[in-house]
Design a protein around this motif. Structure first.
Motif, PDB file in Angstrom:
ATOM      1  N   GLY A  91       0.786  -1.228   0.000  1.00  0.00           N
ATOM      2  CA  GLY A  91       0.000   0.000   0.000  1.00  0.00           C
ATOM      3  C   GLY A  91       0.815   1.274   0.000  1.00  0.00           C
ATOM      4  N   VAL A  92       2.118   1.184   0.233  1.00  0.00           N
ATOM      5  CA  VAL A  92       2.977   2.373   0.210  1.00  0.00           C
ATOM      6  C   VAL A  92       2.991   2.939  -1.204  1.00  0.00           C
ATOM      7  CG1 VAL A  92       5.359   3.197   0.448  1.00  0.00           C
ATOM      8  CG2 VAL A  92       4.392   1.651   2.157  1.00  0.00           C
ATOM      9  N   ARG A  93       2.874   4.256  -1.290  1.00  0.00           N
ATOM     10  CA  ARG A  93       2.839   4.925  -2.589  1.00  0.00           C
ATOM     11  C   ARG A  93       4.116   5.725  -2.796  1.00  0.00           C
ATOM     12  NH1 ARG A  93      -1.340   8.787  -2.555  1.00  0.00           N
ATOM     13  NH2 ARG A  93      -0.870   9.011  -0.361  1.00  0.00           N
ATOM     14  N   LYS A  94       4.477   5.928  -4.066  1.00  0.00           N
ATOM     15  CA  LYS A  94       5.688   6.669  -4.398  1.00  0.00           C
ATOM     16  C   LYS A  94       5.454   7.486  -5.665  1.00  0.00           C
ATOM     17  CE  LYS A  94      10.592   5.993  -5.493  1.00  0.00           C
ATOM     18  NZ  LYS A  94      11.628   4.984  -5.760  1.00  0.00           N
ATOM     19  N   ALA A  95       5.914   8.732  -5.627  1.00  0.00           N
ATOM     20  CA  ALA A  95       5.915   9.609  -6.802  1.00  0.00           C
ATOM     21  C   ALA A  95       7.373   9.903  -7.123  1.00  0.00           C
ATOM     22  CB  ALA A  95       5.158  10.900  -6.515  1.00  0.00           C
ATOM     23  N   THR A  96       7.789   9.597  -8.344  1.00  0.00           N
ATOM     24  CA  THR A  96       9.184   9.774  -8.748  1.00  0.00           C
ATOM     25  C   THR A  96       9.295  10.914  -9.747  1.00  0.00           C
ATOM     26  OG1 THR A  96       9.642   7.429  -8.422  1.00  0.00           O
ATOM     27  CG2 THR A  96      11.189   8.659  -9.806  1.00  0.00           C
ATOM     28  N   TYR A  97      10.242  11.800  -9.487  1.00  0.00           N
ATOM     29  CA  TYR A  97      10.557  12.913 -10.380  1.00  0.00           C
ATOM     30  C   TYR A  97      11.953  12.663 -10.934  1.00  0.00           C
ATOM     31  CZ  TYR A  97       6.652  15.190  -8.049  1.00  0.00           C
ATOM     32  OH  TYR A  97       5.410  15.491  -7.555  1.00  0.00           O
ATOM     33  N   ARG A  98      12.160  13.009 -12.189  1.00  0.00           N
ATOM     34  CA  ARG A  98      13.485  12.890 -12.801  1.00  0.00           C
ATOM     35  C   ARG A  98      13.888  14.246 -13.339  1.00  0.00           C
ATOM     36  NH1 ARG A  98      10.892   8.280 -14.374  1.00  0.00           N
ATOM     37  NH2 ARG A  98      11.712   6.410 -13.388  1.00  0.00           N
ATOM     38  N   ASP A  99      15.069  14.700 -12.932  1.00  0.00           N
ATOM     39  CA  ASP A  99      15.558  15.969 -13.462  1.00  0.00           C
ATOM     40  C   ASP A  99      16.008  15.768 -14.903  1.00  0.00           C
ATOM     41  OD1 ASP A  99      18.241  15.082 -13.505  1.00  0.00           O
ATOM     42  OD2 ASP A  99      18.810  16.211 -11.723  1.00  0.00           O
ATOM     43  N   PRO A 100      16.306  16.840 -15.630  1.00  0.00           N
ATOM     44  CA  PRO A 100      16.695  16.703 -17.036  1.00  0.00           C
ATOM     45  C   PRO A 100      17.937  15.837 -17.272  1.00  0.00           C
ATOM     46  CG  PRO A 100      16.045  18.952 -16.587  1.00  0.00           C
ATOM     47  CD  PRO A 100      16.104  18.239 -15.256  1.00  0.00           C
ATOM     48  N   GLU A 101      18.740  15.601 -16.237  1.00  0.00           N
ATOM     49  CA  GLU A 101      19.950  14.792 -16.399  1.00  0.00           C
ATOM     50  C   GLU A 101      19.734  13.331 -16.031  1.00  0.00           C
ATOM     51  OE1 GLU A 101      23.683  16.806 -15.552  1.00  0.00           O
ATOM     52  OE2 GLU A 101      22.460  18.386 -14.655  1.00  0.00           O
ATOM     53  N   GLY A 102      18.544  13.000 -15.514  1.00  0.00           N
ATOM     54  CA  GLY A 102      18.234  11.625 -15.156  1.00  0.00           C
ATOM     55  C   GLY A 102      18.298  11.303 -13.685  1.00  0.00           C
ATOM     56  N   ASN A 103      18.714  12.247 -12.832  1.00  0.00           N
ATOM     57  CA  ASN A 103      18.683  12.006 -11.395  1.00  0.00           C
ATOM     58  C   ASN A 103      17.248  11.776 -10.949  1.00  0.00           C
ATOM     59  OD1 ASN A 103      21.530  12.499 -10.681  1.00  0.00           O
ATOM     60  ND2 ASN A 103      21.109  14.572 -11.374  1.00  0.00           N
ATOM     61  N   GLU A 104      17.032  10.833 -10.034  1.00  0.00           N
ATOM     62  CA  GLU A 104      15.707  10.505  -9.554  1.00  0.00           C
ATOM     63  C   GLU A 104      15.521  10.938  -8.108  1.00  0.00           C
ATOM     64  OE1 GLU A 104      14.751   6.382  -9.986  1.00  0.00           O
ATOM     65  OE2 GLU A 104      15.195   6.383 -12.124  1.00  0.00           O
ATOM     66  N   ILE A 105      14.418  11.662  -7.886  1.00  0.00           N
ATOM     67  CA  ILE A 105      14.022  12.037  -6.537  1.00  0.00           C
ATOM     68  C   ILE A 105      12.614  11.488  -6.350  1.00  0.00           C
ATOM     69  CG2 ILE A 105      13.626  13.904  -4.880  1.00  0.00           C
ATOM     70  CD1 ILE A 105      16.509  13.718  -5.893  1.00  0.00           C
ATOM     71  N   GLY A 106      12.464  10.558  -5.432  1.00  0.00           N
ATOM     72  CA  GLY A 106      11.163   9.979  -5.167  1.00  0.00           C
ATOM     73  C   GLY A 106      10.651  10.453  -3.822  1.00  0.00           C
ATOM     74  N   PHE A 107       9.327  10.580  -3.738  1.00  0.00           N
ATOM     75  CA  PHE A 107       8.676  10.889  -2.475  1.00  0.00           C
ATOM     76  C   PHE A 107       7.716   9.756  -2.186  1.00  0.00           C
ATOM     77  CE2 PHE A 107       9.911  15.020  -4.160  1.00  0.00           C
ATOM     78  CZ  PHE A 107      10.552  15.570  -3.063  1.00  0.00           C
TER      79      PHE A 107
END
Length: 112
Positions: A91-107
């Motif tokens: 049930g844990v949810r995650k939203a992943t953002y990727r910067d223009p260089e491909g680095n991933e920041i997930g919340f």
């Protein structure tokens, strides 16, 4: 035991990355130099970008928050949408953002 975290994200184009991360995280807590900026996410827990072209695009960080939906809405107001959304079997949810260089920041957030 005290705990501090200082997580880095290498970027090749600092000026461009700074604008993108301001949309993701808001204004930096402080700017260290003309190639490094820091956001304090919670007391003693910071994330920073630094111009290091030889390492750019390889960061992967996940940050857990109390209200994932509210955070995603705030980030959307600043012009960014998640590249990916996931819900795990527990049930844990995650939203992943990727910067223009491909680095991933997930919340991540607890189940609804």
């Amino acid at each position: 035991m005290a705990l501090d975290m200082y997580a880095g994200i290498p970027v090749s184009d600092y000026a461009s990355a700074l604008g993108w991360y301001e949309r993701l995280l808001g204004s930096p807590t402080f700017v260290v130099s003309d190639v490094e900026a820091v956001w304090e996410l919670a007391e003693h827990r910071s994330i920073f970008i630094e111009q290091r072209p030889e390492h750019a695009g390889h960061a992967m960080h996940t940050i857990f928050v109390d209200d994932l939906d509210a955070l995603v809405a705030q980030i959307a107001e600043r012009g960014l949408d998640p590249a990916e959304r996931e819900t795990y079997s527990n049930g844990v949810r995650k939203a992943t953002y990727r910067d223009p260089e491909g680095n991933e920041i997930g919340f991540g957030g607890a189940p609804l």
